[in-house]
Design a protein around this motif. Sequence first.
Motif, PDB file in Angstrom:
ATOM      1  N   UNK A 171       0.989  -0.988  -0.066  1.00 29.66           N
ATOM      2  CA  UNK A 171      -0.162   0.143  -0.146  1.00 29.66           C
ATOM      3  C   UNK A 171       0.875   1.221  -0.167  1.00 29.66           C
ATOM      4  N   UNK A 172       0.131   2.451   0.891  1.00 31.67           N
ATOM      5  CA  UNK A 172       0.659   3.120   0.778  1.00 31.67           C
ATOM      6  C   UNK A 172       0.057   4.537   1.117  1.00 31.67           C
ATOM      7  N   UNK A 173       0.720   6.085   1.385  1.00 31.41           N
ATOM      8  CA  UNK A 173      -0.210   7.136   2.158  1.00 31.41           C
ATOM      9  C   UNK A 173       0.224   7.997   0.991  1.00 31.41           C
ATOM     10  N   UNK A 174      -0.628   9.089   1.357  1.00 29.62           N
ATOM     11  CA  UNK A 174      -0.152  10.500   0.796  1.00 29.62           C
ATOM     12  C   UNK A 174      -0.991  11.221   2.170  1.00 29.62           C
ATOM     13  N   UNK A 175       0.282  12.440   2.375  1.00 31.52           N
ATOM     14  CA  UNK A 175      -0.681  13.517   3.178  1.00 31.52           C
ATOM     15  C   UNK A 175       0.476  14.721   2.496  1.00 31.52           C
ATOM     16  N   UNK A 176      -0.979  16.032   2.916  1.00 37.58           N
ATOM     17  CA  UNK A 176      -0.286  17.072   2.097  1.00 37.58           C
ATOM     18  C   UNK A 176      -1.859  17.874   2.635  1.00 37.58           C
ATOM     19  N   UNK A 209      -3.902   3.382   1.479  1.00 46.80           N
ATOM     20  CA  UNK A 209      -4.330   2.114   0.555  1.00 46.80           C
ATOM     21  C   UNK A 209      -3.730   1.042   1.007  1.00 46.80           C
ATOM     22  N   UNK A 210      -4.341   0.107   1.510  1.00 49.67           N
ATOM     23  CA  UNK A 210      -3.835  -1.465   1.692  1.00 49.67           C
ATOM     24  C   UNK A 210      -4.248  -2.351   0.137  1.00 49.67           C
ATOM     25  N   UNK A 211      -4.097  -3.496   0.097  1.00 51.22           N
ATOM     26  CA  UNK A 211      -4.893  -4.488  -0.722  1.00 51.22           C
ATOM     27  C   UNK A 211      -6.400  -3.829  -1.349  1.00 51.22           C
ATOM     28  N   UNK A 212      -6.849  -3.921  -0.247  1.00 51.39           N
ATOM     29  CA  UNK A 212      -7.910  -4.067  -0.241  1.00 51.39           C
ATOM     30  C   UNK A 212      -8.559  -2.568   0.007  1.00 51.39           C
ATOM     31  N   UNK A 213      -8.715  -1.749   0.986  1.00 57.41           N
ATOM     32  CA  UNK A 213      -9.180  -0.274   0.858  1.00 57.41           C
ATOM     33  C   UNK A 213      -8.116   0.742   0.582  1.00 57.41           C
ATOM     34  N   UNK A 214      -8.945   1.417   0.303  1.00 62.48           N
ATOM     35  CA  UNK A 214      -8.490   3.229   0.612  1.00 62.48           C
ATOM     36  C   UNK A 214      -8.966   3.971   1.671  1.00 62.48           C
TER      37      UNK A 214
END
Length: 262
Positions: free
Chosen positions: A30-35, A111-116
């Motif tokens: 997954x990953x993440x975004x921060x603004x 987000x992960x493999x299944x959910x954002x």
Amino acid sequence: MRTEVVSEPGHEDRPNEDFASVGVPAFGQGGCLVVLDGVTPPRTGTGCLHSVPWFTARLGGALTELTVSCPDLTLPEILARAISGTAEAHKITCDLSHPRTPQATVVLARWSAGTLDYLVLSDSVLLLESPAGEVTAVLDDRLARLPRASLATDALIDAEIRNKEGGFFTAAADPSVAGRAVTGSVPRSGVRALAALTDGAARWVEKFHEGDWTQCVGLLRKEGARALVNRVRSLETADEEERTYLRRSKTHDDATAVFVEP
């Protein structure tokens, strides 16, 4: 995974008060975004020894670390912890009860493999594009819905509506505002791309009306985040004298655009 991050100050002689990051967990699922969009302080002061860029760097760094490393926490829990930790770092030297203590808008996505999962607080925007090309704008529009009379002066805003019930909320020193954010979850399979914009970059849609959110995502995909910011700057300069669109807004604002195809 394709990622693009562009963040540009409104003026070369002033520091950028925005913050942006994209993180990919070490386990690769997954990953993440921060603004963050830091709130420009008034000339009358903030009760704080620290600058807005100090605050957004501190809060943004905490949000990135927690969002990547703590998948068991919800995004509101992460925001609350990051606000508390940032407040702890300067509560002894600064008046954190001041209405203009350093603060920022927030966009978080994980987000992960299944959910954002997502969280939006105040007037930055998160855009979610479906595999079919439909774009959903996740907005916290409380500030936009307030009567213009309530926004007449900074003093009135600070006294009546800033971080108050019936007004609007930003991430400052009170962790309870995390519960005021717009949040939600969607299936990961339903998101082809996502983008986050501070209001300085969102001007392309919201102030200059050059296109809608779907066209904005199309521009980001085809030409990139730099192209969006450059277009905003050209529009600002062209309207600097007549101010047909800018009106009383600052001519150039800090502008941050993040585009991710996870």
